[in-house]
Write a protein that holds these residues in place. Structure first.
Motif, PDB file in Angstrom:
ATOM      1  N   VAL A   1       4.652  -0.495   3.225  1.00 47.09           N
ATOM      2  CA  VAL A   1       4.184   0.734   2.783  1.00 47.09           C
ATOM      3  C   VAL A   1       5.222   1.461   2.093  1.00 47.09           C
ATOM      4  O   VAL A   1       6.491   1.872   2.690  1.00 47.09           O
ATOM      5  CB  VAL A   1       3.794   1.220   4.125  1.00 47.09           C
ATOM      6  CG1 VAL A   1       3.238   2.649   3.763  1.00 47.09           C
ATOM      7  CG2 VAL A   1       2.942   0.406   4.958  1.00 47.09           C
TER       8      VAL A   1
ATOM      9  N   VAL B   1       0.801  -1.132   0.076  1.00 47.49           N
ATOM     10  CA  VAL B   1      -0.172   0.202  -0.100  1.00 47.49           C
ATOM     11  C   VAL B   1       0.874   1.269  -0.126  1.00 47.49           C
ATOM     12  O   VAL B   1       2.148   1.336   0.080  1.00 47.49           O
ATOM     13  CB  VAL B   1      -0.999   0.054   1.302  1.00 47.49           C
ATOM     14  CG1 VAL B   1      -2.055  -1.054   1.128  1.00 47.49           C
ATOM     15  CG2 VAL B   1      -0.131   0.102   2.500  1.00 47.49           C
ATOM     16  N   GLN B   2       0.180   2.195  -0.107  1.00 46.93           N
ATOM     17  CA  GLN B   2       0.984   3.679  -0.129  1.00 46.93           C
ATOM     18  C   GLN B   2       0.745   4.245   1.131  1.00 46.93           C
ATOM     19  O   GLN B   2       0.024   4.112   1.917  1.00 46.93           O
ATOM     20  CB  GLN B   2       0.381   4.602  -1.303  1.00 46.93           C
ATOM     21  CG  GLN B   2       0.714   3.964  -2.536  1.00 46.93           C
ATOM     22  CD  GLN B   2       0.346   5.121  -3.816  1.00 46.93           C
ATOM     23  OE1 GLN B   2      -0.512   6.010  -3.753  1.00 46.93           O
ATOM     24  NE2 GLN B   2       0.877   5.303  -4.916  1.00 46.93           N
TER      25      GLN B   2
ATOM     26  N   ASP C   1      -2.603   5.097   3.340  1.00 45.36           N
ATOM     27  CA  ASP C   1      -3.561   4.216   3.186  1.00 45.36           C
ATOM     28  C   ASP C   1      -3.929   3.474   4.281  1.00 45.36           C
ATOM     29  O   ASP C   1      -3.060   3.474   5.401  1.00 45.36           O
ATOM     30  CB  ASP C   1      -3.211   3.207   2.156  1.00 45.36           C
ATOM     31  CG  ASP C   1      -3.067   3.901   0.757  1.00 45.36           C
ATOM     32  OD1 ASP C   1      -2.852   3.343  -0.284  1.00 45.36           O
ATOM     33  OD2 ASP C   1      -3.709   5.120   0.463  1.00 45.36           O
ATOM     34  N   SER C   2      -4.887   2.757   4.235  1.00 43.00           N
ATOM     35  CA  SER C   2      -5.431   1.761   5.547  1.00 43.00           C
ATOM     36  C   SER C   2      -5.381   0.292   4.948  1.00 43.00           C
ATOM     37  O   SER C   2      -5.468   0.212   3.828  1.00 43.00           O
ATOM     38  CB  SER C   2      -6.980   2.256   5.987  1.00 43.00           C
ATOM     39  OG  SER C   2      -6.914   3.419   6.308  1.00 43.00           O
ATOM     40  N   LEU C   3      -5.204  -0.340   5.879  1.00 46.06           N
ATOM     41  CA  LEU C   3      -5.197  -2.086   5.789  1.00 46.06           C
ATOM     42  C   LEU C   3      -5.650  -2.575   6.744  1.00 46.06           C
ATOM     43  O   LEU C   3      -5.775  -2.228   8.059  1.00 46.06           O
ATOM     44  CB  LEU C   3      -3.723  -2.430   5.562  1.00 46.06           C
ATOM     45  CG  LEU C   3      -3.392  -3.673   4.700  1.00 46.06           C
ATOM     46  CD1 LEU C   3      -4.188  -3.659   3.165  1.00 46.06           C
ATOM     47  CD2 LEU C   3      -2.004  -3.927   4.677  1.00 46.06           C
TER      48      LEU C   3
END
Length: 123
Positions: free
Chosen positions: A121, A12-13, A16-18
């Protein structure tokens, strides 16, 4: 024995959320608490968060308070780690662990471990 299987990792960047999941199976009735740990390349394993299976008492590392949230779904025997506002320094392999009698941040006190899921990330 308790078996733990993590899922939900990925690339992800920053910002962002995960959400990570950890599904438990086997003798889950023996679990007292479950926790999340992480290990970045070249670093020691680090405690992230833990939750008591009965009652839901929470315990967080100071470094993640406000951004990462641990929760559980009793019906699914699953623990989650919601990660918001991700930073490159959150890049690590995230491990789920279960304890028969301990709630806290010491990894040596946990009895069962999953295989880990990679979170990367990018900046």
């Amino acid at each position: 024995q308790v078996q733990l299987v993590e899922s939900g990792g990925g690339l992800v960047q920053a910002g962002d959320s995960l959400r990570l999941s950890c599904a438990a199976s086997g003798r889950t009735f023996s679990m007292y608490a479950m926790g999340w740990f992480r290990q970045a390349p070249g670093k020691e394993r680090e405690f992230v968060a833990a939750i008591r299976w009965s009652g839901g008492r929470l315990y967080y590392a100071d470094s993640v308070k406000g951004r990462l949230t641990i929760s559980r779904d009793d019906a699914k025997n699953t623990v989650y780690l919601q990660m918001n506002s991700l930073k490159p320094e959150d890049t690590a392999v995230y491990y789920c662990a279960a304890s028969r009698s301990y709630l806290g941040g010491s990894g040596s006190q946990y009895d069962y471990w999953g295989q880990g899921t990679q979170v990367t990330v990018s900046s």
